[in-house]
Motif scaffolding. Structure first.
Motif, mmCIF file in Angstrom:
data_model
loop_
_atom_site.group_PDB
_atom_site.id
_atom_site.type_symbol
_atom_site.label_atom_id
_atom_site.label_comp_id
_atom_site.label_asym_id
_atom_site.label_seq_id
_atom_site.Cartn_x
_atom_site.Cartn_y
_atom_site.Cartn_z
ATOM 1 N N TYR A 82 0.849 -1.190 0.000
ATOM 2 C CA TYR A 82 0.000 0.000 0.000
ATOM 3 C C TYR A 82 0.884 1.239 0.000
ATOM 4 O O TYR A 82 2.083 1.178 0.249
ATOM 5 C CB TYR A 82 -0.935 0.011 1.220
ATOM 6 C CG TYR A 82 -2.093 -0.943 1.098
ATOM 7 C CD1 TYR A 82 -3.228 -0.608 0.370
ATOM 8 C CD2 TYR A 82 -2.038 -2.196 1.705
ATOM 9 C CE1 TYR A 82 -4.286 -1.497 0.246
ATOM 10 C CE2 TYR A 82 -3.096 -3.087 1.591
ATOM 11 C CZ TYR A 82 -4.213 -2.726 0.860
ATOM 12 O OH TYR A 82 -5.248 -3.611 0.733
ATOM 13 N N ASN A 83 0.250 2.395 -0.238
ATOM 14 C CA ASN A 83 0.975 3.662 -0.235
ATOM 15 C C ASN A 83 1.342 4.083 1.179
ATOM 16 O O ASN A 83 0.628 3.802 2.139
ATOM 17 C CB ASN A 83 0.130 4.772 -0.878
ATOM 18 C CG ASN A 83 -0.295 4.448 -2.289
ATOM 19 O OD1 ASN A 83 -1.451 4.585 -2.629
ATOM 20 N ND2 ASN A 83 0.632 4.007 -3.113
ATOM 21 N N SER A 84 2.469 4.791 1.291
ATOM 22 C CA SER A 84 2.899 5.290 2.594
ATOM 23 C C SER A 84 3.731 6.558 2.398
ATOM 24 O O SER A 84 4.265 6.815 1.312
ATOM 25 C CB SER A 84 3.733 4.231 3.325
ATOM 26 O OG SER A 84 4.180 4.720 4.567
ATOM 27 N N PHE A 85 3.824 7.356 3.461
ATOM 28 C CA PHE A 85 4.647 8.560 3.463
ATOM 29 C C PHE A 85 5.924 8.313 4.262
ATOM 30 O O PHE A 85 5.891 7.734 5.348
ATOM 31 C CB PHE A 85 3.900 9.730 4.098
ATOM 32 C CG PHE A 85 2.844 10.328 3.221
ATOM 33 C CD1 PHE A 85 3.188 10.993 2.065
ATOM 34 C CD2 PHE A 85 1.508 10.230 3.561
ATOM 35 C CE1 PHE A 85 2.219 11.560 1.256
ATOM 36 C CE2 PHE A 85 0.531 10.792 2.764
ATOM 37 C CZ PHE A 85 0.891 11.462 1.612
ATOM 38 N N ILE A 86 7.041 8.782 3.734
ATOM 39 C CA ILE A 86 8.313 8.780 4.446
ATOM 40 C C ILE A 86 8.793 10.233 4.512
ATOM 41 O O ILE A 86 8.985 10.881 3.470
ATOM 42 C CB ILE A 86 9.376 7.904 3.742
ATOM 43 C CG1 ILE A 86 8.817 6.499 3.476
ATOM 44 C CG2 ILE A 86 10.641 7.849 4.574
ATOM 45 C CD1 ILE A 86 8.495 5.712 4.714
ATOM 46 N N TYR A 87 8.991 10.763 5.737
ATOM 47 C CA TYR A 87 9.373 12.171 5.898
ATOM 48 C C TYR A 87 10.823 12.281 6.339
ATOM 49 O O TYR A 87 11.244 11.647 7.307
ATOM 50 C CB TYR A 87 8.452 12.857 6.914
ATOM 51 C CG TYR A 87 8.813 14.305 7.151
ATOM 52 C CD1 TYR A 87 8.738 15.236 6.121
ATOM 53 C CD2 TYR A 87 9.249 14.727 8.403
ATOM 54 C CE1 TYR A 87 9.071 16.563 6.335
ATOM 55 C CE2 TYR A 87 9.583 16.048 8.642
ATOM 56 C CZ TYR A 87 9.490 16.964 7.588
ATOM 57 O OH TYR A 87 9.835 18.286 7.802
ATOM 58 N N ASP A 88 11.592 13.101 5.607
ATOM 59 C CA ASP A 88 12.980 13.398 5.945
ATOM 60 C C ASP A 88 13.006 14.774 6.612
ATOM 61 O O ASP A 88 12.880 15.797 5.937
ATOM 62 C CB ASP A 88 13.833 13.395 4.677
ATOM 63 C CG ASP A 88 15.321 13.547 4.965
ATOM 64 O OD1 ASP A 88 15.667 14.169 5.979
ATOM 65 O OD2 ASP A 88 16.134 13.048 4.165
#
Length: 455
Positions: A274-280
């Protein structure tokens, strides 16, 4: 061969701590996709031992390029060139398959076979940053080999139809950046996939069936590359070289009465995608990409009800669904049943016209991690045959232009409420000429493998 030229233009407000920015982003994109598929099938029936032998070879090649030029305007100043992005992806896949089918006098049938596949892909990444006058180059090579053997026995014992089988797969995966000494991905694993099906006739009009199957769903090869799409200075769409395949276990039972049926099924997926967010936080950049979640389970109760009355023929499907998606990185929202409905209706009208009206709908979906809005779509088509051989069809899909898709979830401490407007309303005219009837052929082409992973 396909070539696309498109722009991605965004207006963005971003605030981090006490720093606020309003940014206009214009990006020009040129994309090319070239796909070649060649296959050779051979089928031979050995009548002396009542055995059918099938062999197949296939080679597929997919070559994709994306060139992008990005400009940004911060806080109503002026546009300035930000990046030149040149990305290339290429994959070649070779497959070979052999099947042997043996029939016995007691109506038993034994099938055995084997499959070999080898994929080799290259993903090149070249970004020039105008602000620093630097080039970032990255080259990633990926190889995957699959070797599978399978067997199935089917037939009838008294009045019970049965089919049992097993498939064994060995997979060897290697992924490496050219600048690294050791591979980033180095996996070798073996999976077993059993399946069984039983059908019990009650009488001439009613029957009950029970099914169990374990299967695997692998990511597309392009999804396993290092490509990204620039949306704005704070947001990227990315692919994921670390995606694992999804293992699916499903058990179901169905009751059939004439052409009407009811089916209850339960499934469990390990590593669903599934889609996911990764934040830097350091670069203040969010990347949206596919990832493997921990687990997905679900129940489906499916009613299928065909019906005919004079000039009207209809097939209706009503499915009650309860799904639960779980992952340790996501906030669990709710898991509630929702409803899917599909109806296809054909009307025989005067003067040889045929009207087809089909529609499907979904109620609000609460899937544990994801919440999505309700949907309802109607398609229509009118067709008529002229002079016996000419068939003309006018089709209009999504008649009511229902284009809004809403989704919300919280993953990796990022809360997302998205509203997508997807315009897929289409009107088309198709004309077909039939030269005559097709003669019956004993040869039936088999698919060597699903080429859906290649594109």
């Amino acid at each position: 061969m396909q070539k696309d030229t498109f722009g991605i233009n965004t207006s963005t407000y971003n605030k981090k701590d006490n720093i606020e920015n309003n940014v206009l982003t214009f990006s020009d994109n040129d994309s090319n996709k070239d796909f070649v598929n060649a296959f050779l099938n051979y089928s031979k029936k050995i009548k002396a031992i009542d055995t059918q032998v099938f062999t197949g070879l296939q080679y597929s090649n997919f070559d994709q390029g994306l060139w992008s030029q990005v400009e940004n305007n911060f806080n109503d100043t002026e546009f300035g060139l930000t990046q030149i992005r040149d990305q290339k992806f290429k994959v070649g896949v070779f497959l070979g398959r052999i099947d042997i089918e043996k029939k016995f006098k007691n109506e038993m049938k034994l099938e055995v076979g084997g499959l070999y596949s080898s994929a080799d892909s290259k993903s090149d990444f070249d970004i020039f940053y105008y602000e620093t006058n630097k080039n970032i180059l990255s080259y990633y090579d990926f190889k995957e080999q699959n070797l599978a053997g399978y067997s199935q026995l089917s037939g009838k014992i008294k009045k019970v139809d049965f089919s049992v089988g097993i498939r064994v797969e060995n997979t060897d995966v290697n992924g490496k950046f050219k600048t690294d000494l050791l591979p980033l991905i180095d996996k070798n694993y073996t999976n077993f996939f059993p399946k069984a099906q039983l059908a019990f006739p009650i009488d001439s009009s009613k029957s009950i069936s029970v099914n169990y199957a374990k299967s695997i769903s692998r990511p597309n090869y392009s999804s396993l590359s290092q490509g990204t799409t620039y949306i704005n200075p704070y947001f990227l769409y990315g692919r994921n070289i670390n995606l694992d395949p999804t293992i699916i276990d499903e058990i179901s039972s169905a009751f059939q009465y004439h052409d009407k049926s009811v089916k209850l099924s339960y499934y469990q997926n390990r590593n669903p995608v599934y889609n996911s967010f990764i934040y830097d936080d350091g670069q203040n950049i969010m990347t949206f990409k596919d990832v493997n979640f921990d687990k997905e389970t679900g129940f489906n109760l499916d009613f299928t009800m065909p019906f005919s009355y004079r000039f009207w023929t209809t097939t209706n499907s009503l499915v009650f669904i309860l799904e639960k998606i779980e992952d340790k990185s996501a906030l669990f929202l709710a898991s509630k049943p929702y409803l899917y409905y599909y109806s296809n209706n054909e009307f025989k009208l005067p003067k040889g016209f045929t009207l087809t009206v089909s529609g499907w709908g979904l109620t609000k979906q609460n899937k544990g991690v994801f919440e999505r809005n309700e949907r309802f779509v109607v398609d229509m088509a009118v067709s008529k045959t002229f002079f016996k051989n000419w068939d003309c069809t006018l089709t209009c899909n999504n008649v009511f232009n229902n284009n809004i898709q809403e989704e919300q979830f919280t993953i990796n401490n990022v809360s997302s409420k998205a509203r997508y407007q997807v315009d897929w309303h289409e009107i088309s005219i198709a004309v077909k000429y039939s030269f005559g009837k097709i003669k019956d052929s004993q040869f039936k082409e088999k698919s060597v493998d699903d080429s859906g992973r290649i594109r």
